[in-house]
Design an enzyme around this catalytic site. Structure first.
Site, PDB file in Angstrom:
ATOM      1  CG  LEU A   1      -2.012  -1.007   1.367  1.00 31.68           C
ATOM      2  CD1 LEU A   1      -2.796  -0.775   2.658  1.00 31.68           C
ATOM      3  CD2 LEU A   1      -2.948  -0.965   0.169  1.00 31.68           C
ATOM      4  CG  ASP A   2       0.557   4.241  -2.980  1.00 30.98           C
ATOM      5  OD1 ASP A   2       1.488   3.541  -3.415  1.00 30.98           O
ATOM      6  OD2 ASP A   2      -0.372   4.669  -3.682  1.00 30.98           O
ATOM      7  NE  ARG A   3       6.131   7.698   4.956  1.00 26.09           N
ATOM      8  CZ  ARG A   3       7.424   7.956   5.079  1.00 26.09           C
ATOM      9  NH1 ARG A   3       8.161   8.158   4.011  1.00 26.09           N
ATOM     10  NH2 ARG A   3       7.983   8.005   6.267  1.00 26.09           N
TER      11      ARG A   3
ATOM     12  NE  ARG B   1      -1.661   8.205  -5.243  1.00 27.97           N
ATOM     13  CZ  ARG B   1      -0.429   8.410  -4.802  1.00 27.97           C
ATOM     14  NH1 ARG B   1       0.290   7.378  -4.344  1.00 27.97           N
ATOM     15  NH2 ARG B   1       0.093   9.611  -4.809  1.00 27.97           N
TER      16      ARG B   1
END
Length: 309
Positions: free
Chosen positions: A145-147, A246
């Site tokens: 997962l992105d930060r 995104r």
């Protein structure tokens, strides 16, 4: 009076307390069923099992005592309270067994080390955690997962489990649902976005309709609620490409709030408005269907309730 099922409990490893499995034969509330099946336990004992998330109905943990059961369903009592849930500062272990760990990660925490940060990340913390049980234990990342994205993640405890999970990660057996807080109101209440994603030299992902230019990405979305300025979407990934949600939401003109990299002009909640809320997959060892679900971050709902002039 309900009879105990003849269905055998699953096998357990040495030192592990056995799970107990019962079959439902008639429509009944969960509490009434458990009282009948567990005559040696008091009502308070049973409430404790529910509170500690040790009661499974099918592939879901159920903690509501008045949950209605249906004939044919299976109820499992987990023999281990300690593995039901553990809270750390920036993530919670929501499931753990000998093969894998599922966590609910906070926004702001890296999934795994980067070149500039090799200590403060979920991978390192989980690695330290499993080594407290046995110094030889290891952890393996299955997906990322992105930060700034919060929510559910899976880590494997050995390379074989990692391989099996990754092989099935983009199949129909694995379902990944997110909630996304985006800018603006959508004209269509639901839809599917299909394109080909590719990454440039500065690690920014782009979308193209040219099948020769990238990897195919499929994203389904549905509007859950909205106000004049923002919308909350349920997003289901049919593929698992880097930054897929995104990029796709930017492509339809509704960037995720706080996502300046992909077109957002606002940051009203001071984090990325993306949360991995639901995860379903088949356990690679037991074959059991697992389903996990977390709450939508309260700040997402709070933004939608704000009044704007």
């Amino acid at each position: 009076m309900h009879k105990k099922s003849a269905h055998p409990a699953r096998k357990s490893s040495p030192g592990e307390r056995k799970d107990v499995l019962f079959r439902v034969t008639e429509e009944v509330s969960l509490m009434e069923f458990l009282i009948a099946q567990l005559p040696s336990k008091s009502r308070d004992n049973i409430k404790s099992l529910l509170r500690n998330k040790q009661v499974w109905v099918g592939d879901q943990i159920v903690s509501q005592f008045n949950h209605q059961l249906l004939p044919g369903q299976m109820v499992r009592i987990s023999g281990s309270r300690s593995r039901a849930e553990k809270k750390f500062a920036e993530f919670t272990i929501v499931f753990e067994d000998d093969s894998l760990i599922v966590i609910d990660k906070s926004a702001g925490l890296l999934s795994i080390a980067t070149g500039s940060d090799n200590t403060h990340n979920a991978f390192r913390m989980l690695s330290d955690y499993v080594k407290t049980q046995d110094p030889k234990n290891k952890i393996f990342i299955v997906h990322r997962l992105d930060r700034e994205t919060s929510g559910l993640m899976v880590y494997a405890k050995n390379e074989e489990v990692k391989k099996l999970l990754q092989e099935n990660w983009n199949t129909e057996e694995t379902q990944k649902c997110y909630v996304a807080l985006v800018e603006g109101q959508l004209e269509k209440q639901e839809g599917t976005i299909v394109s080909y994603l590719f990454e440039d030299k500065v690690f920014r992902v782009h979308s193209s309709q040219n099948p020769n230019k990238g990897l195919k990405a499929i994203t389904n979305y549905r509007v859950l609620e909205s106000n004049a300025n923002f919308s909350l979407l349920q997003v289901e990934l049919k593929t698992g490409r880097k930054n897929q949600i995104r990029v796709h939401l930017q492509e339809i003109g509704h960037s995720i709030v706080g996502d300046k990299k992909y077109g957002a002009v606002s940051s009203p909640i001071r984090r990325l408005g993306l949360h991995a809320q639901q995860l379903r997959f088949v356990h690679p060892v037991s074959g059991e269907k697992l389903h996990f679900e977390t709450k939508v971050p309260s700040v997402f709902h709070s933004l939608l309730k704000r009044k704007y002039k």
